[in-house]
Write a protein that holds these residues in place. Structure first.
Motif, PDB file in Angstrom:
ATOM      1  N   VAL A 113       0.891  -0.995   0.008  1.00  0.00           N
ATOM      2  CA  VAL A 113      -0.037   0.123   0.038  1.00  0.00           C
ATOM      3  C   VAL A 113       0.919   1.201   0.000  1.00  0.00           C
ATOM      4  CG1 VAL A 113      -1.690   1.336   1.136  1.00  0.00           C
ATOM      5  CG2 VAL A 113      -1.749  -1.157   1.108  1.00  0.00           C
ATOM      6  N   ARG A 114       0.697   2.105  -1.108  1.00  0.00           N
ATOM      7  CA  ARG A 114       1.596   3.270  -0.950  1.00  0.00           C
ATOM      8  C   ARG A 114       0.706   4.324  -0.354  1.00  0.00           C
ATOM      9  NH1 ARG A 114       2.030   5.136  -5.981  1.00  0.00           N
ATOM     10  NH2 ARG A 114       0.657   3.958  -7.123  1.00  0.00           N
ATOM     11  N   VAL A 115       1.429   5.570   0.220  1.00  0.00           N
ATOM     12  CA  VAL A 115       0.936   6.561   0.851  1.00  0.00           C
ATOM     13  C   VAL A 115       1.582   7.682   0.425  1.00  0.00           C
ATOM     14  CG1 VAL A 115       0.112   7.649   3.248  1.00  0.00           C
ATOM     15  CG2 VAL A 115       0.564   5.179   2.939  1.00  0.00           C
ATOM     16  N   LEU A 116       0.734   8.707  -0.061  1.00  0.00           N
ATOM     17  CA  LEU A 116       1.203   9.961  -0.733  1.00  0.00           C
ATOM     18  C   LEU A 116       0.203  11.217  -0.348  1.00  0.00           C
ATOM     19  CD1 LEU A 116       1.273   8.638  -4.120  1.00  0.00           C
ATOM     20  CD2 LEU A 116       3.295   9.462  -3.149  1.00  0.00           C
ATOM     21  N   ALA A 117       0.860  12.216  -0.657  1.00  0.00           N
ATOM     22  CA  ALA A 117      -0.044  13.551  -0.158  1.00  0.00           C
ATOM     23  C   ALA A 117       0.116  14.570  -1.379  1.00  0.00           C
ATOM     24  CB  ALA A 117       0.395  14.246   1.309  1.00  0.00           C
ATOM     25  N   ILE A 118      -0.927  15.541  -1.413  1.00  0.00           N
ATOM     26  CA  ILE A 118      -0.722  16.686  -2.107  1.00  0.00           C
ATOM     27  C   ILE A 118      -0.907  17.724  -1.541  1.00  0.00           C
ATOM     28  CG2 ILE A 118      -1.840  17.950  -4.336  1.00  0.00           C
ATOM     29  CD1 ILE A 118      -2.675  15.324  -5.394  1.00  0.00           C
ATOM     30  N   ALA A 119       0.071  18.764  -1.735  1.00  0.00           N
ATOM     31  CA  ALA A 119      -0.154  20.234  -1.145  1.00  0.00           C
ATOM     32  C   ALA A 119      -0.543  21.161  -1.863  1.00  0.00           C
ATOM     33  CB  ALA A 119       1.280  20.448  -0.323  1.00  0.00           C
ATOM     34  N   PRO A 120      -1.787  21.377  -2.215  1.00  0.00           N
ATOM     35  CA  PRO A 120      -2.161  22.564  -3.129  1.00  0.00           C
ATOM     36  C   PRO A 120      -1.906  23.724  -2.343  1.00  0.00           C
ATOM     37  CG  PRO A 120      -4.154  21.231  -2.116  1.00  0.00           C
ATOM     38  CD  PRO A 120      -2.861  20.545  -1.729  1.00  0.00           C
ATOM     39  N   GLY A 121      -2.112  24.825  -3.526  1.00  0.00           N
ATOM     40  CA  GLY A 121      -1.811  26.086  -3.419  1.00  0.00           C
ATOM     41  C   GLY A 121      -3.210  26.719  -3.450  1.00  0.00           C
ATOM     42  N   LEU A 122      -3.527  27.932  -4.020  1.00  0.00           N
ATOM     43  CA  LEU A 122      -4.813  28.454  -4.080  1.00  0.00           C
ATOM     44  C   LEU A 122      -5.488  27.814  -5.244  1.00  0.00           C
ATOM     45  CD1 LEU A 122      -3.574  32.129  -3.414  1.00  0.00           C
ATOM     46  CD2 LEU A 122      -4.759  30.457  -1.577  1.00  0.00           C
ATOM     47  N   PHE A 123      -6.586  27.261  -5.025  1.00  0.00           N
ATOM     48  CA  PHE A 123      -7.418  26.673  -6.236  1.00  0.00           C
ATOM     49  C   PHE A 123      -8.871  27.241  -6.062  1.00  0.00           C
ATOM     50  CE2 PHE A 123      -4.130  23.777  -6.348  1.00  0.00           C
ATOM     51  CZ  PHE A 123      -4.223  22.909  -7.570  1.00  0.00           C
ATOM     52  N   LEU A 124      -9.384  27.137  -7.387  1.00  0.00           N
ATOM     53  CA  LEU A 124     -10.682  27.773  -7.612  1.00  0.00           C
ATOM     54  C   LEU A 124     -11.571  26.760  -7.163  1.00  0.00           C
ATOM     55  CD1 LEU A 124     -12.113  30.329  -8.709  1.00  0.00           C
ATOM     56  CD2 LEU A 124     -12.003  29.154 -10.992  1.00  0.00           C
ATOM     57  N   THR A 125     -12.083  26.771  -5.684  1.00  0.00           N
ATOM     58  CA  THR A 125     -12.953  25.798  -5.283  1.00  0.00           C
ATOM     59  C   THR A 125     -14.302  26.762  -5.160  1.00  0.00           C
ATOM     60  OG1 THR A 125     -12.374  26.407  -2.889  1.00  0.00           O
ATOM     61  CG2 THR A 125     -11.245  24.418  -3.892  1.00  0.00           C
ATOM     62  N   PRO A 126     -15.193  26.046  -4.756  1.00  0.00           N
ATOM     63  CA  PRO A 126     -16.636  26.582  -4.476  1.00  0.00           C
ATOM     64  C   PRO A 126     -16.627  27.756  -3.505  1.00  0.00           C
ATOM     65  CG  PRO A 126     -17.040  24.372  -4.472  1.00  0.00           C
ATOM     66  CD  PRO A 126     -15.611  24.361  -4.631  1.00  0.00           C
ATOM     67  N   LEU A 127     -15.739  27.659  -2.648  1.00  0.00           N
ATOM     68  CA  LEU A 127     -15.348  28.828  -1.625  1.00  0.00           C
ATOM     69  C   LEU A 127     -15.004  30.162  -2.462  1.00  0.00           C
ATOM     70  CD1 LEU A 127     -15.890  29.993   1.372  1.00  0.00           C
ATOM     71  CD2 LEU A 127     -13.474  28.889   1.661  1.00  0.00           C
ATOM     72  N   LEU A 128     -13.936  29.900  -3.050  1.00  0.00           N
ATOM     73  CA  LEU A 128     -13.221  31.207  -3.848  1.00  0.00           C
ATOM     74  C   LEU A 128     -13.855  31.615  -4.854  1.00  0.00           C
ATOM     75  CD1 LEU A 128      -9.278  30.077  -3.909  1.00  0.00           C
ATOM     76  CD2 LEU A 128     -10.407  31.668  -2.275  1.00  0.00           C
ATOM     77  N   GLU A 129     -14.881  30.781  -5.576  1.00  0.00           N
ATOM     78  CA  GLU A 129     -15.593  31.223  -6.724  1.00  0.00           C
ATOM     79  C   GLU A 129     -16.618  32.066  -6.372  1.00  0.00           C
ATOM     80  OE1 GLU A 129     -17.262  27.449  -8.132  1.00  0.00           O
ATOM     81  OE2 GLU A 129     -15.610  26.963  -9.657  1.00  0.00           O
ATOM     82  N   GLU A 130     -17.070  31.967  -4.930  1.00  0.00           N
ATOM     83  CA  GLU A 130     -18.045  33.021  -4.482  1.00  0.00           C
ATOM     84  C   GLU A 130     -17.448  34.271  -4.206  1.00  0.00           C
ATOM     85  OE1 GLU A 130     -19.790  31.472  -0.861  1.00  0.00           O
ATOM     86  OE2 GLU A 130     -20.657  29.689  -2.220  1.00  0.00           O
ATOM     87  N   LEU A 131     -16.119  34.500  -4.492  1.00  0.00           N
ATOM     88  CA  LEU A 131     -15.400  36.018  -4.142  1.00  0.00           C
ATOM     89  C   LEU A 131     -15.592  36.740  -5.373  1.00  0.00           C
ATOM     90  CD1 LEU A 131     -12.466  34.598  -2.080  1.00  0.00           C
ATOM     91  CD2 LEU A 131     -14.332  35.578  -1.104  1.00  0.00           C
ATOM     92  N   PRO A 132     -15.759  38.084  -5.313  1.00  0.00           N
ATOM     93  CA  PRO A 132     -15.558  38.725  -6.397  1.00  0.00           C
ATOM     94  C   PRO A 132     -14.418  38.703  -7.329  1.00  0.00           C
ATOM     95  CG  PRO A 132     -16.255  40.375  -4.267  1.00  0.00           C
ATOM     96  CD  PRO A 132     -15.718  38.614  -3.975  1.00  0.00           C
ATOM     97  N   ALA A 133     -14.523  39.147  -8.461  1.00  0.00           N
ATOM     98  CA  ALA A 133     -13.470  38.676  -9.464  1.00  0.00           C
ATOM     99  C   ALA A 133     -12.004  39.619  -9.240  1.00  0.00           C
ATOM    100  CB  ALA A 133     -13.798  39.090 -10.912  1.00  0.00           C
ATOM    101  N   GLU A 134     -12.447  40.599  -8.524  1.00  0.00           N
ATOM    102  CA  GLU A 134     -11.139  41.554  -8.224  1.00  0.00           C
ATOM    103  C   GLU A 134     -10.494  40.897  -7.004  1.00  0.00           C
ATOM    104  OE1 GLU A 134     -14.822  43.774  -6.387  1.00  0.00           O
ATOM    105  OE2 GLU A 134     -14.098  42.668  -8.450  1.00  0.00           O
ATOM    106  N   VAL A 135     -11.112  40.169  -6.225  1.00  0.00           N
ATOM    107  CA  VAL A 135     -10.482  39.491  -5.029  1.00  0.00           C
ATOM    108  C   VAL A 135      -9.730  38.225  -5.553  1.00  0.00           C
ATOM    109  CG1 VAL A 135     -10.906  38.107  -2.857  1.00  0.00           C
ATOM    110  CG2 VAL A 135     -12.291  40.125  -3.324  1.00  0.00           C
TER     111      VAL A 135
END
Length: 254
Positions: free
Chosen positions: A183-205
């Motif tokens: 069994v292999r074990v890994l992780a991903i450390a993402p930066g800033l992604f366009l998730t639903p939370l960020l999609e709700e922010l204004p375009a300028e933000v």
């Protein structure tokens, strides 16, 4: 690992990174998927879209996870892949204007992000260990979601950064221990992604956030996270590693 026809479990799969990862594993990899989340409405919609099954779970609760994973295994079979995407965040200073940070708020983030990831890992690793290995001696792949905050946590991110730092620290010892099962074990450390939370922010933000990302100078796309998951699953020699997915972003103090 070839996942065609195999079972994959994805937590936090009702939306965002988890939902896109589930789509890639099914549509791109030919797997059958179990969608784990607390949001039944969105979770069932994703499951229906992909021909999978939805399972409501509190990943931070031992009894909830044990019962739900047993149910999913009975329905779909033991998982060959687990992707931990369930997580929450909070913004609070350790010492703010109103005094010290609420300890319960810190504990909640740790419980969901770190304890929840470990909870799913321990249960799925056990199920994987009892499965038949593939032609290469592999039984499973576990991928958890860390964050660049594990390395450059900002002011107000103490709880979130600590939880994600725990995932980073967990990856190598888990990979070493579970190696005997294939069994292999890994992780991903993402930066800033366009998730639903960020999609709700204004375009300028959104533009302001992406302005600090060197290349490409934009927010990450969930599909790009899913592509990395697929590459990790496919490459049997990749193990015990945390991969940053951030466009060379290095977070500032605030």
């Amino acid at each position: 690992m070839d996942i065609a026809g195999k079972t994959v479990f994805v937590s936090g799969a009702a939306s965002g990174l988890g939902a896109e990862t589930a789509r890639a594993l099914v549509l791109g990899g030919g797997a059958r998927v179990a969608i784990f989340d607390r949001d039944a409405v969105k979770g069932k919609a994703v499951a229906a879209e992909l021909g999978g099954q939805f399972f409501a779970v509190d990943v931070s609760d031992a009894a909830s996870a044990e019962a739900t994973i047993a149910e999913a295994i009975a329905a779909l079979g033991a998982p060959s892949v687990l992707v931990n995407c369930a997580g929450i965040g909070t913004a609070a200073r350790i010492v703010g204007r109103e005094g010290p940070m609420d300890l319960a708020a810190f504990q909640k983030v740790i419980n969901v992000n770190l304890v929840g990831s470990f909870n799913m890992m321990r249960l799925c690793a056990h199920a994987m260990s009892q499965a038949e290995p593939d032609a290469n001696g592999q039984r499973g792949v576990i991928i958890s979601t860390a964050s660049v905050a594990a390395y450059e946590g900002q002011i107000g991110q103490a709880a979130y950064a600590a939880s994600k730092g725990g995932i980073v620290a967990l990856t190598l010892p888990a990979a070493r221990e579970l190696a005997r099962f294939g069994v292999r074990v890994l992780a991903i450390a993402p930066g800033l992604f366009l998730t639903p939370l960020l999609e709700e922010l204004p375009a300028e933000v959104q533009d302001g956030l992406s302005g600090n990302i060197p290349n490409p100078p934009r927010l990450g796309r969930p599909a790009e996270f899913a592509q990395l998951v697929m590459a990790m699953v496919a490459n049997d020699y990749l193990n015990g590693e945390v991969v940053r997915l951030d466009g060379a972003l290095r977070m500032q103090a605030k």
